[in-house]
Design an enzyme around this catalytic site. Structure first.
Site, PDB file in Angstrom:
ATOM      1  N   ASP A  74      41.319  14.423   3.391  1.00 20.37           N
ATOM      2  CA  ASP A  74      40.825  13.623   2.327  1.00 20.37           C
ATOM      3  C   ASP A  74      41.537  13.588   0.867  1.00 20.37           C
ATOM      4  O   ASP A  74      41.934  12.400   0.430  1.00 20.37           O
ATOM      5  CB  ASP A  74      39.295  14.267   1.645  1.00 20.37           C
ATOM      6  CG  ASP A  74      39.584  15.793   1.350  1.00 20.37           C
ATOM      7  OD1 ASP A  74      40.739  16.450   1.508  1.00 20.37           O
ATOM      8  OD2 ASP A  74      38.344  16.193   0.885  1.00 20.37           O
TER       9      ASP A  74
ATOM     10  N   ASP B 202      46.347  17.756  -3.259  1.00 17.88           N
ATOM     11  CA  ASP B 202      46.612  17.815  -4.541  1.00 17.88           C
ATOM     12  C   ASP B 202      47.665  19.052  -4.892  1.00 17.88           C
ATOM     13  O   ASP B 202      48.784  18.374  -4.960  1.00 17.88           O
ATOM     14  CB  ASP B 202      45.107  18.821  -4.997  1.00 17.88           C
ATOM     15  CG  ASP B 202      44.990  19.035  -6.245  1.00 17.88           C
ATOM     16  OD1 ASP B 202      45.058  18.140  -7.174  1.00 17.88           O
ATOM     17  OD2 ASP B 202      44.331  20.160  -6.803  1.00 17.88           O
TER      18      ASP B 202
ATOM     19  N   ARG C  81      29.058  13.858  -1.230  1.00 16.65           N
ATOM     20  CA  ARG C  81      29.889  13.495  -0.107  1.00 16.65           C
ATOM     21  C   ARG C  81      29.411  11.944   0.307  1.00 16.65           C
ATOM     22  O   ARG C  81      30.286  11.279   0.721  1.00 16.65           O
ATOM     23  CB  ARG C  81      29.836  14.472   1.172  1.00 16.65           C
ATOM     24  CG  ARG C  81      30.168  15.944   0.809  1.00 16.65           C
ATOM     25  CD  ARG C  81      30.645  16.409   1.950  1.00 16.65           C
ATOM     26  NE  ARG C  81      30.774  18.119   1.970  1.00 16.65           N
ATOM     27  CZ  ARG C  81      32.217  18.486   1.747  1.00 16.65           C
ATOM     28  NH1 ARG C  81      33.068  17.660   1.721  1.00 16.65           N
ATOM     29  NH2 ARG C  81      32.184  19.758   1.787  1.00 16.65           N
TER      30      ARG C  81
ATOM     31  N   LYS D 260      35.142  19.336   5.653  1.00 19.22           N
ATOM     32  CA  LYS D 260      34.432  18.256   5.843  1.00 19.22           C
ATOM     33  C   LYS D 260      34.983  16.934   5.266  1.00 19.22           C
ATOM     34  O   LYS D 260      34.288  15.933   5.497  1.00 19.22           O
ATOM     35  CB  LYS D 260      33.134  18.830   5.409  1.00 19.22           C
ATOM     36  CG  LYS D 260      32.357  19.851   6.031  1.00 19.22           C
ATOM     37  CD  LYS D 260      31.172  20.308   5.265  1.00 19.22           C
ATOM     38  CE  LYS D 260      30.739  21.594   5.510  1.00 19.22           C
ATOM     39  NZ  LYS D 260      29.761  22.379   4.537  1.00 19.22           N
ATOM     40  N   GLY D 261      35.659  17.277   4.196  1.00 15.02           N
ATOM     41  CA  GLY D 261      36.098  16.192   3.049  1.00 15.02           C
ATOM     42  C   GLY D 261      36.541  14.954   3.851  1.00 15.02           C
ATOM     43  O   GLY D 261      36.199  13.952   3.410  1.00 15.02           O
TER      44      GLY D 261
ATOM     45  N   ASP E  23      33.448  16.549  -2.056  1.00 17.69           N
ATOM     46  CA  ASP E  23      32.229  17.050  -2.720  1.00 17.69           C
ATOM     47  C   ASP E  23      32.605  17.755  -3.912  1.00 17.69           C
ATOM     48  O   ASP E  23      33.702  18.216  -4.501  1.00 17.69           O
ATOM     49  CB  ASP E  23      31.844  17.961  -1.696  1.00 17.69           C
ATOM     50  CG  ASP E  23      32.570  19.416  -1.464  1.00 17.69           C
ATOM     51  OD1 ASP E  23      33.666  19.337  -1.518  1.00 17.69           O
ATOM     52  OD2 ASP E  23      31.960  20.456  -1.802  1.00 17.69           O
TER      53      ASP E  23
ATOM     54  N   PHE F 258      39.132  15.414 -11.318  1.00 18.66           N
ATOM     55  CA  PHE F 258      38.478  15.689 -10.201  1.00 18.66           C
ATOM     56  C   PHE F 258      37.444  14.548  -9.653  1.00 18.66           C
ATOM     57  O   PHE F 258      36.599  14.339 -10.534  1.00 18.66           O
ATOM     58  CB  PHE F 258      37.645  17.089 -10.410  1.00 18.66           C
ATOM     59  CG  PHE F 258      37.317  17.802  -9.253  1.00 18.66           C
ATOM     60  CD1 PHE F 258      37.759  18.612  -8.609  1.00 18.66           C
ATOM     61  CD2 PHE F 258      35.772  17.490  -8.936  1.00 18.66           C
ATOM     62  CE1 PHE F 258      37.462  19.115  -7.325  1.00 18.66           C
ATOM     63  CE2 PHE F 258      35.227  18.131  -7.723  1.00 18.66           C
ATOM     64  CZ  PHE F 258      36.050  19.170  -7.237  1.00 18.66           C
TER      65      PHE F 258
HETATM   66  P1  5GP Z   1      45.453  21.399  -2.259  1.00 20.77           P
HETATM   67  O1  5GP Z   1      45.562  22.591  -1.343  1.00 20.77           O
HETATM   68  O2  5GP Z   1      46.389  20.275  -1.840  1.00 20.77           O
HETATM   69  O3  5GP Z   1      45.487  21.712  -3.708  1.00 20.77           O
HETATM   70  O4  5GP Z   1      44.087  20.868  -2.190  1.00 20.77           O
HETATM   71  C1  5GP Z   1      43.473  20.314  -1.113  1.00 20.77           C
HETATM   72  C2  5GP Z   1      41.873  20.502  -0.999  1.00 20.77           C
HETATM   73  O5  5GP Z   1      41.335  20.601  -2.354  1.00 20.77           O
HETATM   74  C3  5GP Z   1      41.309  19.311  -0.768  1.00 20.77           C
HETATM   75  O6  5GP Z   1      41.212  19.343   0.667  1.00 20.77           O
HETATM   76  C4  5GP Z   1      39.794  19.248  -1.168  1.00 20.77           C
HETATM   77  O7  5GP Z   1      39.028  19.980  -0.423  1.00 20.77           O
HETATM   78  C5  5GP Z   1      40.364  19.875  -2.628  1.00 20.77           C
HETATM   79  N1  5GP Z   1      40.577  19.138  -3.770  1.00 20.77           N
HETATM   80  C6  5GP Z   1      41.404  19.081  -4.301  1.00 20.77           C
HETATM   81  N2  5GP Z   1      41.458  18.116  -5.320  1.00 20.77           N
HETATM   82  C7  5GP Z   1      40.297  17.875  -5.346  1.00 20.77           C
HETATM   83  C8  5GP Z   1      39.266  16.873  -6.234  1.00 20.77           C
HETATM   84  O8  5GP Z   1      39.747  15.908  -7.223  1.00 20.77           O
HETATM   85  N3  5GP Z   1      38.023  16.639  -5.604  1.00 20.77           N
HETATM   86  C9  5GP Z   1      37.467  17.295  -4.601  1.00 20.77           C
HETATM   87  N4  5GP Z   1      36.232  17.010  -4.254  1.00 20.77           N
HETATM   88  N5  5GP Z   1      38.421  18.083  -3.991  1.00 20.77           N
HETATM   89  C10 5GP Z   1      39.470  18.433  -4.173  1.00 20.77           C
END
Ligand code: 5GP
Length: 187
Positions: free
Chosen positions: A105, A108, A170, A48-49, A164, A157
């Site tokens: 969104d 990371d 959100r 949803k992000g 969220d 974060f």
């Molecule tokens: P990755 O697989 O790149 O580590 O993570 C991607 C997902 O982790 C993003 O789509 C998001 O949902 C969540 N995420 C990573 N960092 C953050 C953050 O700082 N805040 C939030 N709300 N979600 C995050």
């Protein structure tokens, strides 16, 4: 800020304002319009992000785009990645020969999109690129090309503008760093 004053109390600080978001999204839309001239990109919103970002971005793209939606597992109620990726909702169309832009969104560790890209690569698209609102390059754990991003951010974060924590925040119009006291009791 007044309409969401309660939510703002849970922030350590506002990191990116709605005006800065608007400007950056507009610029990115113009860039994509230029890069995909003559094409009809299939824009895949990752639920949803990415909803707010997607909603604003596609209206800044002056091309005949088509819309699709996917849902993949993220962190649940935690601020840390589980490393496990699942497709919860898939696209409804055949993407053979299409130019795909995955709209996310935040990137990371990169694990989620690296996995998703590999899955889509088996479906014979003409091209696949990634457009993310936020990018945390310092946290990357896999090699992943991110073709488009609006902001590089530090290792914190963040919530708001679609992002969220436990399904909250959100609807914050700005992006802020969530105060650690909100999630320090997390297991
Ligand atoms: P990755 O697989 O790149 O580590 O993570 C991607 C997902 O982790 C993003 O789509 C998001 O949902 C969540 N995420 C990573 N960092 C953050 C953050 O700082 N805040 C939030 N709300 N979600 C995050």
């Amino acid at each position: 800020m007044d309409t969401n004053a309660k939510l703002y109390q849970d922030l350590e600080r506002v990191l990116i304002t709605r005006e800065e978001i608007h400007e950056a999204v507009k610029k990115l839309g113009q860039q994509i319009t230029k890069d995909y001239a003559g094409k009809e990109p299939l824009m895949v919103c990752i639920l949803k992000g990415a909803v707010m970002f997607y909603n604003d971005l596609i209206r800044e793209i002056d091309l005949p785009i088509t819309m699709e939606f996917m849902a993949i597992s993220s962190y649940g109620n935690s601020t840390k990645t589980s490393g496990v990726v699942n497709i919860r909702k898939d696209m409804d169309v055949d993407i053979t020969g299409r130019d795909i832009i995955i709209v996310e969104d935040i990137v990371d560790s990169g694990m989620t999109l690296s996995y998703l890209k590999k899955v889509l690569e088996t479906r014979n698209a003409a091209s696949i690129s990634i457009a993310t609102l936020l990018n945390k390059p310092a946290r990357r754990r896999v090699d992943l090309d991110v073709e488009y991003y609006c902001f590089n951010i530090p290792d914190a974060f963040v919530v708001g503008y679609g992002l969220d924590y436990a399904e909250k925040y959100r609807n914050l119009p700005d992006i802020g760093v969530l105060h650690p006291r909100i999630y320090t009791n997390e297991t």
